[in-house]
Design a protein around this motif. Structure first.
Motif, PDB file in Angstrom:
ATOM      1  N   GLY A  65       0.821  -1.208   0.000  1.00 52.60           N
ATOM      2  CA  GLY A  65       0.000   0.000   0.000  1.00 52.60           C
ATOM      3  C   GLY A  65       0.854   1.257   0.000  1.00 52.60           C
ATOM      4  N   ILE A  66       1.874   1.275   0.851  1.00 55.39           N
ATOM      5  CA  ILE A  66       2.789   2.418   0.924  1.00 55.39           C
ATOM      6  C   ILE A  66       3.530   2.582  -0.401  1.00 55.39           C
ATOM      7  CG2 ILE A  66       4.925   3.242   2.010  1.00 55.39           C
ATOM      8  CD1 ILE A  66       3.839   1.952   4.651  1.00 55.39           C
ATOM      9  N   ALA A  67       4.019   1.468  -0.949  1.00 54.58           N
ATOM     10  CA  ALA A  67       4.755   1.522  -2.219  1.00 54.58           C
ATOM     11  C   ALA A  67       3.865   2.014  -3.354  1.00 54.58           C
ATOM     12  CB  ALA A  67       5.331   0.147  -2.554  1.00 54.58           C
ATOM     13  N   ALA A  68       2.640   1.502  -3.447  1.00 60.07           N
ATOM     14  CA  ALA A  68       1.725   1.910  -4.521  1.00 60.07           C
ATOM     15  C   ALA A  68       1.355   3.383  -4.384  1.00 60.07           C
ATOM     16  CB  ALA A  68       0.468   1.042  -4.506  1.00 60.07           C
ATOM     17  N   PHE A  69       1.054   3.808  -3.174  1.00 59.83           N
ATOM     18  CA  PHE A  69       0.692   5.205  -2.935  1.00 59.83           C
ATOM     19  C   PHE A  69       1.806   6.134  -3.407  1.00 59.83           C
ATOM     20  CE2 PHE A  69       0.593   9.046  -0.381  1.00 59.83           C
ATOM     21  CZ  PHE A  69      -0.734   9.435  -0.483  1.00 59.83           C
ATOM     22  N   ASN A  70       3.035   5.809  -3.033  1.00 60.35           N
ATOM     23  CA  ASN A  70       4.159   6.670  -3.397  1.00 60.35           C
ATOM     24  C   ASN A  70       4.544   6.539  -4.858  1.00 60.35           C
ATOM     25  OD1 ASN A  70       5.138   8.250  -0.965  1.00 60.35           O
ATOM     26  ND2 ASN A  70       4.745   6.224  -0.125  1.00 60.35           N
ATOM     27  N   PHE A  71       4.360   5.370  -5.445  1.00 64.13           N
ATOM     28  CA  PHE A  71       4.596   5.203  -6.880  1.00 64.13           C
ATOM     29  C   PHE A  71       3.661   6.116  -7.677  1.00 64.13           C
ATOM     30  CE2 PHE A  71       3.449   3.197 -10.909  1.00 64.13           C
ATOM     31  CZ  PHE A  71       4.698   3.130 -11.522  1.00 64.13           C
ATOM     32  N   LEU A  72       2.375   6.117  -7.292  1.00 69.18           N
ATOM     33  CA  LEU A  72       1.395   6.947  -7.993  1.00 69.18           C
ATOM     34  C   LEU A  72       1.680   8.436  -7.812  1.00 69.18           C
ATOM     35  CD1 LEU A  72      -1.838   4.922  -7.205  1.00 69.18           C
ATOM     36  CD2 LEU A  72      -0.649   5.100  -9.409  1.00 69.18           C
ATOM     37  N   ALA A  73       2.300   8.804  -6.701  1.00 69.77           N
ATOM     38  CA  ALA A  73       2.651  10.204  -6.449  1.00 69.77           C
ATOM     39  C   ALA A  73       4.042  10.545  -6.978  1.00 69.77           C
ATOM     40  CB  ALA A  73       2.581  10.491  -4.956  1.00 69.77           C
ATOM     41  N   CYS A  74       4.693   9.571  -7.630  1.00 68.28           N
ATOM     42  CA  CYS A  74       6.054   9.756  -8.174  1.00 68.28           C
ATOM     43  C   CYS A  74       7.049  10.180  -7.093  1.00 68.28           C
ATOM     44  CB  CYS A  74       6.054  10.765  -9.317  1.00 68.28           C
ATOM     45  SG  CYS A  74       5.027  10.262 -10.705  1.00 68.28           S
ATOM     46  N   ARG A  75       6.924   9.566  -5.918  1.00 65.72           N
ATOM     47  CA  ARG A  75       7.834   9.829  -4.808  1.00 65.72           C
ATOM     48  C   ARG A  75       8.631   8.576  -4.515  1.00 65.72           C
ATOM     49  NH1 ARG A  75       3.704  12.754  -2.438  1.00 65.72           N
ATOM     50  NH2 ARG A  75       2.837  10.861  -1.585  1.00 65.72           N
ATOM     51  N   GLU A  76       9.900   8.754  -4.269  1.00 66.88           N
ATOM     52  CA  GLU A  76      10.732   7.633  -3.845  1.00 66.88           C
ATOM     53  C   GLU A  76      10.961   7.761  -2.351  1.00 66.88           C
ATOM     54  OE1 GLU A  76      15.109   5.826  -4.770  1.00 66.88           O
ATOM     55  OE2 GLU A  76      14.011   6.772  -6.407  1.00 66.88           O
ATOM     56  N   ILE A  77      10.486   6.774  -1.600  1.00 67.82           N
ATOM     57  CA  ILE A  77      10.605   6.849  -0.147  1.00 67.82           C
ATOM     58  C   ILE A  77      11.966   6.350   0.298  1.00 67.82           C
ATOM     59  CG2 ILE A  77       8.120   6.635   0.168  1.00 67.82           C
ATOM     60  CD1 ILE A  77       8.573   3.756   1.093  1.00 67.82           C
ATOM     61  N   ARG A  78      12.402   6.862   1.451  1.00 65.82           N
ATOM     62  CA  ARG A  78      13.677   6.451   2.019  1.00 65.82           C
ATOM     63  C   ARG A  78      13.473   5.357   3.062  1.00 65.82           C
ATOM     64  NH1 ARG A  78      16.001   8.385   6.322  1.00 65.82           N
ATOM     65  NH2 ARG A  78      14.699  10.231   6.429  1.00 65.82           N
ATOM     66  N   VAL A  79      12.420   5.483   3.886  1.00 65.16           N
ATOM     67  CA  VAL A  79      12.132   4.490   4.915  1.00 65.16           C
ATOM     68  C   VAL A  79      10.659   4.115   4.826  1.00 65.16           C
ATOM     69  CG1 VAL A  79      12.032   4.009   7.396  1.00 65.16           C
ATOM     70  CG2 VAL A  79      13.886   5.402   6.480  1.00 65.16           C
ATOM     71  N   GLY A  80      10.401   2.819   4.739  1.00 66.68           N
ATOM     72  CA  GLY A  80       9.037   2.312   4.702  1.00 66.68           C
ATOM     73  C   GLY A  80       9.009   0.905   5.272  1.00 66.68           C
ATOM     74  N   ALA A  81       9.273   0.781   6.559  1.00 66.80           N
ATOM     75  CA  ALA A  81       9.375  -0.540   7.193  1.00 66.80           C
ATOM     76  C   ALA A  81       8.130  -0.841   8.023  1.00 66.80           C
ATOM     77  CB  ALA A  81      10.608  -0.590   8.085  1.00 66.80           C
ATOM     78  N   VAL A  82       7.845  -2.138   8.152  1.00 64.36           N
ATOM     79  CA  VAL A  82       6.727  -2.606   8.976  1.00 64.36           C
ATOM     80  C   VAL A  82       7.224  -3.781   9.820  1.00 64.36           C
ATOM     81  CG1 VAL A  82       4.383  -3.532   8.997  1.00 64.36           C
ATOM     82  CG2 VAL A  82       5.077  -1.951   7.178  1.00 64.36           C
ATOM     83  N   PHE A  83       6.881  -3.757  11.108  1.00 68.63           N
ATOM     84  CA  PHE A  83       7.287  -4.814  12.024  1.00 68.63           C
ATOM     85  C   PHE A  83       6.089  -5.286  12.822  1.00 68.63           C
ATOM     86  CE2 PHE A  83      10.750  -1.771  11.556  1.00 68.63           C
ATOM     87  CZ  PHE A  83      11.760  -2.585  11.080  1.00 68.63           C
ATOM     88  N   CYS A  84       6.042  -6.568  13.125  1.00 64.69           N
ATOM     89  CA  CYS A  84       5.027  -7.140  14.015  1.00 64.69           C
ATOM     90  C   CYS A  84       5.763  -7.959  15.059  1.00 64.69           C
ATOM     91  CB  CYS A  84       4.065  -8.063  13.253  1.00 64.69           C
ATOM     92  SG  CYS A  84       3.011  -7.241  12.057  1.00 64.69           S
ATOM     93  N   ARG A  85       5.372  -7.784  16.308  1.00 63.63           N
ATOM     94  CA  ARG A  85       5.968  -8.619  17.358  1.00 63.63           C
ATOM     95  C   ARG A  85       4.919  -8.925  18.407  1.00 63.63           C
ATOM     96  NH1 ARG A  85       8.308  -3.559  18.519  1.00 63.63           N
ATOM     97  NH2 ARG A  85       7.993  -2.928  20.658  1.00 63.63           N
ATOM     98  N   GLU A  86       5.050 -10.098  18.943  1.00 63.04           N
ATOM     99  CA  GLU A  86       4.109 -10.594  19.947  1.00 63.04           C
ATOM    100  C   GLU A  86       4.522 -10.077  21.314  1.00 63.04           C
ATOM    101  OE1 GLU A  86       3.105 -14.906  21.817  1.00 63.04           O
ATOM    102  OE2 GLU A  86       3.445 -14.812  19.656  1.00 63.04           O
ATOM    103  N   TYR A  87       3.523  -9.658  22.076  1.00 63.71           N
ATOM    104  CA  TYR A  87       3.770  -9.242  23.453  1.00 63.71           C
ATOM    105  C   TYR A  87       2.598  -9.725  24.287  1.00 63.71           C
ATOM    106  CZ  TYR A  87       4.583  -6.430  27.588  1.00 63.71           C
ATOM    107  OH  TYR A  87       4.799  -6.030  28.886  1.00 63.71           O
ATOM    108  N   ASP A  88       2.869 -10.620  25.221  1.00 66.77           N
ATOM    109  CA  ASP A  88       1.834 -11.193  26.067  1.00 66.77           C
ATOM    110  C   ASP A  88       0.753 -11.792  25.173  1.00 66.77           C
ATOM    111  OD1 ASP A  88       0.850 -11.911  28.543  1.00 66.77           O
ATOM    112  OD2 ASP A  88      -0.185 -10.015  28.875  1.00 66.77           O
ATOM    113  N   GLN A  89      -0.476 -11.335  25.264  1.00 65.75           N
ATOM    114  CA  GLN A  89      -1.568 -11.868  24.441  1.00 65.75           C
ATOM    115  C   GLN A  89      -1.961 -10.900  23.330  1.00 65.75           C
ATOM    116  OE1 GLN A  89      -2.828 -15.015  24.792  1.00 65.75           O
ATOM    117  NE2 GLN A  89      -1.092 -15.182  26.201  1.00 65.75           N
ATOM    118  N   MET A  90      -1.018 -10.044  22.937  1.00 70.12           N
ATOM    119  CA  MET A  90      -1.292  -9.035  21.914  1.00 70.12           C
ATOM    120  C   MET A  90      -0.211  -9.073  20.847  1.00 70.12           C
ATOM    121  SD  MET A  90      -2.445  -5.774  24.257  1.00 70.12           S
ATOM    122  CE  MET A  90      -0.803  -5.420  24.750  1.00 70.12           C
TER     123      MET A  90
END
Length: 172
Positions: A65-90
């Protein structure tokens, strides 16, 4: 656009940006600004642990989604990271974006993608259902503050979160 409240220190554009993001998006649990990398980090919480497949799918959707949004706006992003980590029951979901290419519409996209994916499992603050005009104004304020932060020489690592209907901002 610093302002003064009750004799306290001036609030920088960076702090104002974090406050505005949390005020506008109850889905965002915390938002951090790292001045060294010029990166905003948005944190979301799932009320259940996501499987490895679900985490992978969420990360993929956000990155695409981030890549497509910026591609359509002709912007090259420098940072676009996503992380998921488990904590307790969340599950903690973090999306990182550089402030130099981030725009307010992309923040709305990121929040929307997380909300759509997690549905009722996304932990959110209670919202007082602002009128649509107020939401548009809040997004304009975010866009303006993003511009200010791009031009500012913010040196403080900022962390903002909600507590009892208030937004607290700390510099680390």
């Amino acid at each position: 656009m610093p302002y003064r409240e009750g004799g306290r220190e001036d609030v920088t554009s960076g702090a104002g940006l974090l406050i505005s993001i949390l005020a506008r998006y109850p889905e965002v649990v915390t938002v951090n600004y790292d001045p060294a990398g010029r990166v905003l980090n948005f944190t979301f919480l799932s009320s259940r642990v996501l499987s490895a497949e679900e985490s992978g799918e969420l990360k993929k959707r956000l990155r695409e989604g981030i890549a497509a949004f910026n591609f359509l706006a002709c912007r090259e992003i420098r940072v676009g990271a996503v992380f998921c980590r488990e904590y307790d029951q969340m599950t903690i979901i973090e999306a990182q974006r550089d402030v130099d290419t981030l725009v307010s519409e992309e923040i709305a996209l990121i929040v929307s993608l997380v909300r759509d994916f997690l549905g009722g499992y996304l932990l959110t603050e209670r919202s007082n259902n602002c009128p649509e005009d107020d939401l548009v104004l809040q997004e304009e304020i975010i866009a303006h503050l993003l511009e200010d932060v791009r031009g500012a020489n913010e040196k403080s690592y900022l962390v903002a979160f909600r507590k009892e209907d208030r937004v607290l901002v700390f510099n680390k």
